[in-house]
Structures are given as C-alpha cells and as structure tokens.
Enzyme design. Structure first.
Site: not given
Ligand code: AHG
Ligand code: MN
Ligand code: MN
Length: 348
Positions: A68, A74, A97-98, A118, A120-121, A281
């Site tokens: 990501d 983050d 995660e990071e 995680d 920052l989710d 998560e």
């Molecule tokens: P993060 O920001 O920590 O990478 O997590 C994102 C995750 C979670 O928060 C969320 O439920 C999901 O990704 C959303 O994914 P889509 O954009 O594919 O729906």
């Molecule tokens: Mn997340």
């Molecule tokens: Mn995250």
C-alpha cells in the site's frame, strides 16, 4: 467496570490498573500506558494535519510491506507506536503494517509481550476527514524466552495460534476519539475527553446486537466474489437490508459492534487470501467481536483458530451479529453441498 458511585467517570488509566490482579500490576499496565500515549499523540497529529500540511502521501512513492502507498500520517502513527512501545520495557518484539519485518527490542531489555499493530487503519480516507483508527493485538512470550535475532522471533511467532491472543483493542479518530479494549473478559469502550486529555469509560460491557439487517462490504468487488457470497448479497438486497461501508475497518467494525449487522472482506479472484491482515487487523477485531457476543469467521472456521505463518499474512473476514453470520454461512454451506452433490453425480 462501572462508573464510580458518585458518578465520577472511570479513566482508562484507573481501569487498566484495577483490571490487573494486585500482584501483577506491572508489564501489562505499562504496555497499555504506552499504547494510550501513542494513541493521544496520533489523535493530536490527525486533528492538526490540515494545518501542518500532513495530509497526503509521501512524495517518494513509498510503499509499505503489503504494497500500500504510505500516507504521511501512516509514518507518524507508526513512529508514535514504535517509540512508546520500544521504550516501555514490556515487549520483546513488535510487528507493524508499516514495518517489513518484526522489530526486536535489545536482548537485555526484552519484556513478556509481543504486539502487532496497524498504526493507521483506513488511511485512504484520511484526507477526506473520514474516520480512521489504530488496531492492536497482544500475545504473550513465555517467561525467560528472549529473541536473539529477527529470525528467532519469526520462528517463535510460527508456534503461536490466533487463539493465544491475550488482549486487543482499537482507537477510532472520528467525530470523537474512542478506544475499545478487551483482555478476554468482555469489551469496554472509552471516549477521550479533550478538556482533560483523559479517556473516560463511556461504553461499559459492549454487547453486539444479536440480529440487525445492516451489511457492510465493498460491493465494487462483486464480480470477483465467489458464487455463494454473491448469492448471499442478492439475498440481503431482496430482504431490505441497509448498506453501510466506510472503507476503514475500524469505523465499520465499531458501527457493527454498536448497531449490529455484518462486516465482510471476503476473498475474491484478485485477492485469494482476502485483503485484511491477520495479526494486526482480523485477529484483534475477531477477539473484540467474540468478546462482545458476536461471531468472527474466515469462511472456513473461526478467524482465531488460524495458525500464524508470517507477519503480514491475510485472511478473509466475516464478522458481526451471530444470527447474521449464520445466515451468511448458510449460503456457503448450501453451495458446498451442491458442489459435493454435483461431484458425486458426475462419478455415476
Ligand atoms: P489500511 O489503511 O490500514 O491499509 O487498511 C485498509 C483496509 C481496511 O481499513 C478497510 O476495511 C479495507 O482496507 C478497505 O478496502 P477496500 O478499499 O478494498 O474496500
Ligand atoms: Mn488497516
Ligand atoms: Mn494501516
């Protein structure tokens, strides 16, 4: 733990100290203090991000270990968790995660816990001022066990199961900042009172409603889902459910805990293991949802029954009100039975 009799609200610090038996008010308490401080630091940065120019992604196109793009926040959030936990004297190693790999504490300063977070989710939502959060899960390291190297720590985590998780929590930086915690004896929720800078117990004994027609999933993935899950979503639509999807797991799970319903991130043709990461998560949220009386499944069993193979492993997630999870899984079971029947038929 209820508010005091004279209705002075219980602070998170008091709650943490009181929930430990007197003889073991030590490492766990300190670790929770470190988390609490990191959450407050992240909260302040998020609230002021617009003014400080801290929205947006890193300019060097940086990606984290799971591919990501890394937002500036983050990195700030990861540094806050890392800084307070690494100096807390109560963890042996952490996974984030990071961070590409596990990070181990200096050999002679290692404590009794392992934490995965995680920081920052939902960071794709952050610039639009939509709720984001932090999630953590805590496992124990046997007394006397020390990690001489990252490989050593990697080997140890492969001996753990999801079920060995001892505590989990999340913070949600929304219209207010909430912190929700479990140590395996129910779930309690706190709200940050900005006037005094303390989390106060506002949601004692959170219980997820048993039944509620709310579904939460990214329907943009419809064409890539397995047939049984598409059928379940058709059922949901025919039966007048309400759709709610934020795209921040913390926000979607928090709403599901309070209002009920189902939150899913299924596997699909592009993401055969699902998207959400197990250690920081899915497993923490699974413990919270189960402790609140709900169900948290992977599509082949309980999320927490899974073994640990690697830091960033993923899993499909289906969690929420018991009744709704059962309905969802009945579509999977029906499909599996039909496939079995077809197989037998073709052998004849
Ligand atoms: P993060 O920001 O920590 O990478 O997590 C994102 C995750 C979670 O928060 C969320 O439920 C999901 O990704 C959303 O994914 P889509 O954009 O594919 O729906
Ligand atoms: Mn997340
Ligand atoms: Mn995250």
């Amino acid at each position: 733990m209820e508010s005091e009799k004279n209705s002075t609200p219980v602070t998170l610090t008091q709650y943490i100290i009181r929930s430990q038996p007197p003889h073991s008010r030590g490492e766990f308490t300190l670790m929770m203090m470190a988390i609490q401080t990191a959450v407050k630091v992240i909260e302040k940065n998020i609230r002021r991000a617009g003014m400080l120019g801290m929205f947006g992604y890193l300019t060097n196109q940086s990606q984290n270990a799971t591919g990501d793009s890394q937002a500036k926040l983050d990195v700030i959030a990861n540094n806050a968790f890392k800084a307070y936990l690494m100096t807390s004297t109560c963890i042996a190693a952490l996974g984030s995660e990071e961070e590409e790999t596990l990070v181990i504490v200096d050999f002679d300063k290692q404590g009794d816990y392992l934490i995965f977070f995680d920081p920052l989710d939902g960071s794709s939502n952050i610039d639009a001022n939509v709720s984001v959060g932090s999630i953590w899960g805590i496992w124990r390291v046997p007394k006397g066990k020390k990690f001489a190297s990252i490989e050593d720590a990697n080997q140890f985590i492969r001996t753990l199961k999801g079920n060995d998780i001892v505590s989990a929590g999340y913070a949600m930086y929304g219209s207010a900042t909430n912190l929700v915690l479990t140590s395996g004896h129910g779930v309690d929720g706190f709200t940050l009172d900005p006037n005094i800078g303390e989390f106060l117990l506002t949601h004692p004994h959170i219980c997820i409603p048993k039944k509620r027609r709310i579904f939460s999933v990214n329907e943009g993935n419809y064409n890539k889902w397995e047939a049984w899950y598409r059928e379940y979503i058709e059922h949901v639509k025919k039966n007048k459910y309400t759709a709610r999807y934020i795209g921040s797991m913390v926000g979607d799970v928090h709403r599901t805990l309070l209002y009920g319903g189902i939150f899913c991130y299924p596997r699909d043709a592009g993401k055969v293991e699902g998207k959400l990461r197990f250690l920081y998560e899915a497993a923490p949220m699974a413990l919270i949802v189960e402790q609140a009386g709900g169900k948290a499944l992977s599509g082949t069993g309980r999320i927490l029954d899974q073994s640990i193979h690697r830091l960033h492993q993923r899993t499909p997630v289906y969690l929420g009100s018991r009744h709704e999870i059962d309905i969802c899984m009945s579509f999977r079971d029906k499909h599996a039975k039909k496939q079995e029947g077809d197989k037998q038929g073709s052998k004849l």
